[in-house]
Scaffold this motif. Sequence first.
Motif, PDB file in Angstrom:
ATOM      1  N   THR A   1      -0.200 -20.972  38.701  1.00 52.12           N
ATOM      2  CA  THR A   1      -0.237 -21.594  40.030  1.00 52.12           C
ATOM      3  C   THR A   1      -0.618 -20.592  41.111  1.00 52.12           C
ATOM      4  OG1 THR A   1       2.078 -21.168  40.620  1.00 52.12           O
ATOM      5  CG2 THR A   1       1.623 -23.135  39.286  1.00 52.12           C
ATOM      6  N   THR A   2      -0.641 -19.311  40.752  1.00 49.88           N
ATOM      7  CA  THR A   2      -0.924 -18.286  41.765  1.00 49.88           C
ATOM      8  C   THR A   2      -2.309 -17.653  41.595  1.00 49.88           C
ATOM      9  OG1 THR A   2      -0.046 -16.450  40.473  1.00 49.88           O
ATOM     10  CG2 THR A   2       1.519 -17.681  41.793  1.00 49.88           C
ATOM     11  N   HIS A   3      -3.016 -18.004  40.534  1.00 47.48           N
ATOM     12  CA  HIS A   3      -4.288 -17.315  40.270  1.00 47.48           C
ATOM     13  C   HIS A   3      -5.335 -17.573  41.342  1.00 47.48           C
ATOM     14  CE1 HIS A   3      -3.543 -16.626  35.684  1.00 47.48           C
ATOM     15  NE2 HIS A   3      -2.730 -15.961  36.464  1.00 47.48           N
ATOM     16  N   LEU A   4      -5.191 -18.675  42.065  1.00 48.29           N
ATOM     17  CA  LEU A   4      -6.166 -18.969  43.114  1.00 48.29           C
ATOM     18  C   LEU A   4      -5.597 -18.649  44.488  1.00 48.29           C
ATOM     19  CD1 LEU A   4      -7.612 -22.203  41.535  1.00 48.29           C
ATOM     20  CD2 LEU A   4      -8.787 -20.038  41.847  1.00 48.29           C
ATOM     21  N   GLY A   5      -4.580 -17.807  44.519  1.00 45.12           N
ATOM     22  CA  GLY A   5      -4.082 -17.342  45.802  1.00 45.12           C
ATOM     23  C   GLY A   5      -2.757 -17.948  46.219  1.00 45.12           C
TER      24      GLY A   5
ATOM     25  N   ALA B   1       7.406 -19.810  45.646  1.00 42.65           N
ATOM     26  CA  ALA B   1       8.398 -20.051  46.699  1.00 42.65           C
ATOM     27  C   ALA B   1       9.801 -19.943  46.110  1.00 42.65           C
ATOM     28  CB  ALA B   1       8.177 -21.439  47.296  1.00 42.65           C
ATOM     29  N   TRP B   2      10.700 -19.375  46.880  1.00 44.48           N
ATOM     30  CA  TRP B   2      12.086 -19.185  46.412  1.00 44.48           C
ATOM     31  C   TRP B   2      12.803 -20.525  46.345  1.00 44.48           C
ATOM     32  CZ3 TRP B   2      14.884 -15.743  44.029  1.00 44.48           C
ATOM     33  CH2 TRP B   2      16.283 -15.877  44.034  1.00 44.48           C
TER      34      TRP B   2
ATOM     35  N   PHE C   1      12.126 -17.727  41.895  1.00 45.44           N
ATOM     36  CA  PHE C   1      10.860 -18.130  42.495  1.00 45.44           C
ATOM     37  C   PHE C   1      10.219 -19.188  41.597  1.00 45.44           C
ATOM     38  CE2 PHE C   1      11.397 -14.117  44.744  1.00 45.44           C
ATOM     39  CZ  PHE C   1      10.972 -14.460  46.017  1.00 45.44           C
ATOM     40  N   ALA C   2       9.750 -20.243  42.234  1.00 41.52           N
ATOM     41  CA  ALA C   2       9.105 -21.340  41.512  1.00 41.52           C
ATOM     42  C   ALA C   2       7.738 -21.555  42.151  1.00 41.52           C
ATOM     43  CB  ALA C   2       9.964 -22.590  41.616  1.00 41.52           C
ATOM     44  N   PRO C   3       6.869 -22.354  41.517  1.00 41.34           N
ATOM     45  CA  PRO C   3       5.545 -22.557  42.104  1.00 41.34           C
ATOM     46  C   PRO C   3       5.622 -23.047  43.540  1.00 41.34           C
ATOM     47  CG  PRO C   3       5.604 -23.419  39.884  1.00 41.34           C
ATOM     48  CD  PRO C   3       7.007 -23.012  40.220  1.00 41.34           C
ATOM     49  N   GLY C   4       4.780 -22.482  44.390  1.00 40.29           N
ATOM     50  CA  GLY C   4       4.708 -22.923  45.778  1.00 40.29           C
ATOM     51  C   GLY C   4       3.560 -23.910  45.926  1.00 40.29           C
ATOM     52  N   ALA C   5       2.729 -23.700  46.975  1.00 36.15           N
ATOM     53  CA  ALA C   5       1.587 -24.596  47.178  1.00 36.15           C
ATOM     54  C   ALA C   5       0.645 -24.471  45.986  1.00 36.15           C
ATOM     55  CB  ALA C   5       0.862 -24.219  48.461  1.00 36.15           C
ATOM     56  N   LEU C   6       0.157 -25.603  45.509  1.00 33.52           N
ATOM     57  CA  LEU C   6      -0.658 -25.619  44.300  1.00 33.52           C
ATOM     58  C   LEU C   6      -2.128 -25.777  44.650  1.00 33.52           C
ATOM     59  CD1 LEU C   6       1.597 -27.993  42.189  1.00 33.52           C
ATOM     60  CD2 LEU C   6       1.393 -25.509  41.974  1.00 33.52           C
ATOM     61  N   PRO C   7      -2.995 -25.211  43.834  1.00 32.49           N
ATOM     62  CA  PRO C   7      -4.425 -25.422  44.071  1.00 32.49           C
ATOM     63  C   PRO C   7      -4.796 -26.885  43.815  1.00 32.49           C
ATOM     64  CG  PRO C   7      -4.061 -24.118  42.073  1.00 32.49           C
ATOM     65  CD  PRO C   7      -2.724 -24.350  42.693  1.00 32.49           C
ATOM     66  N   PRO C   8      -5.940 -27.323  44.330  1.00 36.01           N
ATOM     67  CA  PRO C   8      -6.329 -28.726  44.165  1.00 36.01           C
ATOM     68  C   PRO C   8      -6.380 -29.111  42.690  1.00 36.01           C
ATOM     69  CG  PRO C   8      -7.871 -27.577  45.605  1.00 36.01           C
ATOM     70  CD  PRO C   8      -6.941 -26.550  45.063  1.00 36.01           C
ATOM     71  N   GLY C   9      -5.860 -30.282  42.389  1.00 39.75           N
ATOM     72  CA  GLY C   9      -5.929 -30.809  41.030  1.00 39.75           C
ATOM     73  C   GLY C   9      -4.857 -30.297  40.094  1.00 39.75           C
TER      74      GLY C   9
END
Lengths: 209, 993
Positions: free
Chosen positions: B422-426, B430-431, B438-446
Motif C-alpha cells: 500500500t506504500t509503494h506508490l507513496g 497510519a497509526w 501502523f496499518a495501511p493509510g490512504a490507498l492508491p487508486p484501485g
Amino acid sequence: MADLALAASPALAGHAEPGRHGARQGEAGVRIVERADFALAAILGRRGDPAPTLAAARRGFAIDLPRKPRAVEGASGSVKSATFLWAGPDRWLALARPRPTGDWLAAFHGGGLGGPALVDLTGGRGWISIAGPRARDALARLVAVDLDPRVFAPGDVALTALAHMPATLWRPEAGDGFEALFDRSMAGSIWRALEHSCAAFGMDFAREA
Amino acid sequence: MTAGRSFRLASGGLVARDAPLRFSFDGADYEGLAGDTLASALLANGVRLAGRSFKYHRPRGIVAAGSEEPNALVELGAVGRREPDTRATTAELFDGLSARSQNRWPSLRFDAMAVNSLFAPLLGAGFYYKTFMWPASFWERLYEPLIRRAAGLGRIAEARDPDRYETVHDHCDVLVVGAGPAGIAAALAAARAGAKTILVEEDFVAGGRLVADRREIDGVGGAEFARAAQAELAGLPNARVLVRTALFGAYDHGEYGAVERVTDHLADPPPFAVRQRLRRIFAKRCIVAAGAIERPLPFGDNDRPGVMLAGAVRAYLNRYAVTPGTRAVVFADNDDAARTLADLALAGVEVAAHVDPRPGAAARLTAASGVATRAIEGVVTRALGRLAVTGAASVDAAGAAWRVDCDLIAVSGGWTPSAHLTTHLGGKPAWREDIGAFAPGALPPGMAVAGAAAGDFGLADALTGGWAAGARAAQDLGFAPPPPREPKVDPDAPARASTLRVHPGARGKVFVDLQNDVTTGDVALARREGFRRPEHLKRYTTLGMATDQGKTSGPLGLAELAALEGREVSDLAPTTWRPPFTPVAIGALAGAHVGPDLQPTRLPPAHAVAVEMGAVFVPAGPWLRAQYYPQGAESGWLEAADAEVRAVRAAAGVCDVSTLGKFEVAGADAAAFLDFAFANPVGALAPGRVRYGLLLRDDGMAMDDGTVARLAPHRFVVTSSSVGGPAAHLHFDFQRQARKPDLDVRIENVTSQWAQFSVAGPRARDAIARVLDPAFDVSDAAFPYLAAGEARLAGGEPARLFRLSYSGERAYEIATPAQWGAGLFRALVAACEELGGRAYGLEALNVMRIEKGHVAGSEIDGRTTPRDLGLDKFVAKKKDFVGRAMLSRPTLLDPARPSLVGLRSVEPDARIVAGAHLLAEGAPFDARHDLGHVTTFGHSPTLGRWIALALVKDGAARIGTRLRAVEPLRGHDALCEVVAPAQFDPEGSRLHG
C-alpha cells in the motif's frame, strides 16, 4: 534479363529453420508461419484531413479505412485480398498477399497534393502468423497487450512491441490466430524471442512459398 | 545435543509421510518429507543452529516460518546456480537439496570471526564512518577491500547462471495478494461474480494462518477450507491461483510485479522449463490480503537459537508436525498466547512457563488454555545458552527473579499489518491505536486491503472483510456482486500489538534487528549522535536494511526510538517500504534478455553475405556492422583496412551503409519543412539532386548529419547517421507535430526498407554499371556528382542511386528494397573484385573519412557547434531553422573553443589513439596544459602515417605546429603535426576522377 534477377529473402531467412522447435512431445502448442510473398505499403494522409484518403479506399477497395486500431479486409479488381491496418493518426498500413503485380494501390494515387502519400515497406518488415492452442500463452511472454478474446477481438490491431521490439499485432477476422509485422533488421532477435517464449509449448515453424 | 533424534510428530501436518526426501546441510545428510521447507526439515532433525550473524557472527537459529525470516539464510546450489541468502523458511524441500550455512569460518559451530563480539564496542552504529576516515590514502587500497570482505552475507555466484527465466504479462479484473483467509474469501467473491481473478500466494500452500493454526470455518478445518477454495478457484474459467508467486511491487496504473518460483522446488525440472518467471500483472482492482507479521520482543540475548516467534512455533507444530523444542517458555503480551500454549501442550511439548507482563493475563490465559504451567506476571530478561537456548531468566511484577530451564522461547509482541504494497506508490501507513500498530493509510487508486493486512486480526473479520472487498471490486467493474457471507468460526482472541520496552533488568545484548545485528545500544548511540528520525536511524545503524527489510525489526526499532525520545510510537513515521517486498533474483528481472539478447540486435539485409565473407563485426549502436573483411594472409584489422583503403583509392570498393537512418519525406510542404529541420538550405534543392544535410539541436549544438535527396518536387529521401537514426526520427516527428503542425508533411522511417551500399573508387562507375539496368545512363553528363534518381537493377528490381562520396573518391550510393539487399551486395562485391577492388568495412571507411576531414559521431558529440566542426559554411544565413537562435550565443562564438583539426604522426609508426590529450611540446602533462583531445584515429596507407582528427583550442591557429598526443592509460605518446582536417586531395579532384 531474367537470369540477373535477384532472389528475394524473407525476413526470417537465415535465422529460422522450418520444422519443430522447443519441446518435442505431442502437438506443437504454437504454429508460426512466415508470410514470404506479400506487399506492404504505408498510406500517409495529410494531417487532420483524412477525407481524400478515405475516399480513395472506398473507390479502390470498397472499404472504410478504420479510424481506430482496427483491421479491415478488402479487395479490388486486381487484388483478391488486401488488409488495411490503422497504424497511427492519418497513417495506415496496406497489405496484400500474395504479392500483387503492378501498382496495386493505384487508387491512392492522383489525389493531388492533399491526397495520400504511399511508401513501400515490403522489404522493411517481416510478417508472421501465430496460431495454435498455446499461441496466447506464448504471446503473453512477448507483448504487454491483453490478448483475452473479449478484449482483443477479431479485427483488433495493436501498435506494440514484441519483446521490446516494435511490432504491429492484429487478429484477422477468421480463426483464432494472430498476425504480426516486425522490423526486418531485428529479425534475428525477434526469432530468438519467439523461440524462447514458445520453447516449453513446442513450436512448428513454416515458411509460406 | 538434539541432532539425530526426530522431532516429527506421529501424525498431523501438511507433509507427505510416504514421500521422504533426502537433503544435506553443511555436508551432513538428513531426511525430510514432501511439504517441508528446509527450515521445518532441519527442525524435524533437531538442527536448530542455522547461521551466523552479520556483524558479530553470533550463532543464530530459525525465528520465523515465512518470508520475514531474518536469521536462517543459507546458500543453495552450486557454481552458476549458487544462490546466497535463501531463507530456509521459504525454501521448499526437494530430493537432493544441498544447503550450506553462511558467514562462518571454519564451521558453523566454531566461527573464528565470532571474535568480533569481543570488539563489539568498536563495531557500534556508524563505525564505518568513524573508523575508516583517515588516512584518506587507505580508502581504496585498504579500507574498502577490508569492509567488502567482512560485510555481507553469503557469496554470489561467479559463473554464468545456466537457468532460463521469462517474463509473462497477465491481465485481470481483480488481483488478490495473499491466499490467507481474507484473500481466499476475496478471490472467491470476485471470481463467483464473474470477474477475471488472479490470487497470488508466495507460499507453496494456500491458506496462510489457516494452515499454521488449528482453525474451523463452518465446521471444516482451516486447511481443508483453503484446499477446497483453491480447488473451486482452479475449476473456474475466470480464476487462477498462483502459488509460489511473491507479489513484490505495486507500480503505476494498476501494474504489479510478481515473481513465480517455477522449478526451484523440483529436483529434476522438465526440459525448457524456466526456473523463475517474472509476472507483470495488470489489474483493474487489487486487494491486498498480505496478512500480518508477528513482532519479536526485546530482552537480553534474544537472538539465541531457540528464540522463535510464537506464530512460527504454531506453524511448525500444525503445518509441519514438527516440535521446534521439547520444553518451552511462552513469552507474550497478548491473548494470542492461549493458542500457543494449547498447541504446544497438544503436541506434547512441555510448557515450562508462561510469561506475560499484563496484570493477571498470564494466569487468565493459562487457566483458559487448560495447560498446566507456571504463570509468571512479568518479563523474560535474558535468554540463556549460546549455541542454543538452555533457559530463560525472568523477573516478575514483584521483582522476583525466575530462572526456567527450556530449549524454546516462543515470543509474541502482537502483529503488524503487512502494509508494504500500500506504500509503494507513496502512501504512508497510519497509526491504529486499537491494534497498537501502523496499518495501511490512504490507498492508491484501485487498491483495497482486507484481513490482517487491514488490521482485522480476527478470522471472522478476515473472512467477511475479504469477501466484502472481493464483492465490491467485482461490483465496481460491473459484475453483480454475490450476497454477503457470514461464516461461523471458532472463537478469536485478537492480538493487540504492544510496544514493550526492554526491562531494566535485561542483561546481554538486546537485539532490535537480528539480520543487521542492531541492538538497543546502537539505537541509543545513534540517537545520541543526532540520528533521531527513523529514516536517519536506519541509514546510520542499518536497522531495517538487507533481505528482510525490517519486517520483524521495524516495529521494535520504532518503539525503542520512541521510548528514548519520550514520544509515542504513533508520533514517528515508519521508514518507507519500497519494492521489492521480498528479494527478487536479477535473473528473473532479466528474463530472456541476457547475453546477446540483452537488447535487440539490428542486422543489415546483407549481413549473412558479410558473414560468409569472413567479416569481423563491430557494434554500432544496436547495429552489428562489418569492421573489415580479412583476406588471405591479412592477420588483423590494420592489414585488412590498409588493403581495403588501397583498393578503394586504386580501383573500387563496396561498403554496406544500409544502417544509415533513412526517411521518406513527402507532402506539399516537404521542402519548407526540411528547410526548417536542417541548418543548411535544402529546400531549394532541385529534383534529381542530393546534398549534405546538417541537423542542429535547439541549443545550437550539432546533432547529426546526413544527406537530403529530392526525388520529385514533393518527395525527399533523407538520411542520418546509423547510430543517430532513431534520434533523427524523433527530431523530425517532434518538429512536424509541435513546431510546424500546419505544414503538410508526411514522414515515414524507411531505415529497414532499403539496403544501401556505397561504391567508391576510380572504377566505381564501372562497378555500378554492372548491376544497373543497362538502359540507365550513369555517364557523368547524365548522372554528375550530387545527382540522385530512381533506377532499376539489371534484374528489374527497383533501385535508388545517389552520387555521394564520403571517401573522397568518385562514389555512388545505391539502394534497393531490403529483400534484394543480400543479392545486390553479392553482385557489387563481385563487380568490384573483377575491377581489382574489394568490399571494405567501417575501419577503412573511417580511415578515408579522416583523410578527407569528414566529421562523424566522434566529433558530433553533443558539445560541438557547426563552427567548431568547420561546418559553419553550410549554415544558412537567411532562413529560420532549428538551433538558429542559440547559435549566436557569445560562448559559442569564443575563438578559443576547441575546433576541428587534422593530425598526422611525425614518426610513421607512432600511433595516435582516440582519447589522447593534446599538449604543446615540452608542456607538463596536467589538466592546465590540456589543449584538446583526439576524437578518432586510423592508419593511412595513402599517407603512410597514423592520422587523426582532434578538437583543439585555437585549432586553426595551430595548423603547421606540432603537438604531443598523450594517452597514459595505454602508454601512448606520439608527436604529431597539426594539419587542416582534409589531409588528402583537399581540392576534391578525385570526386570526379
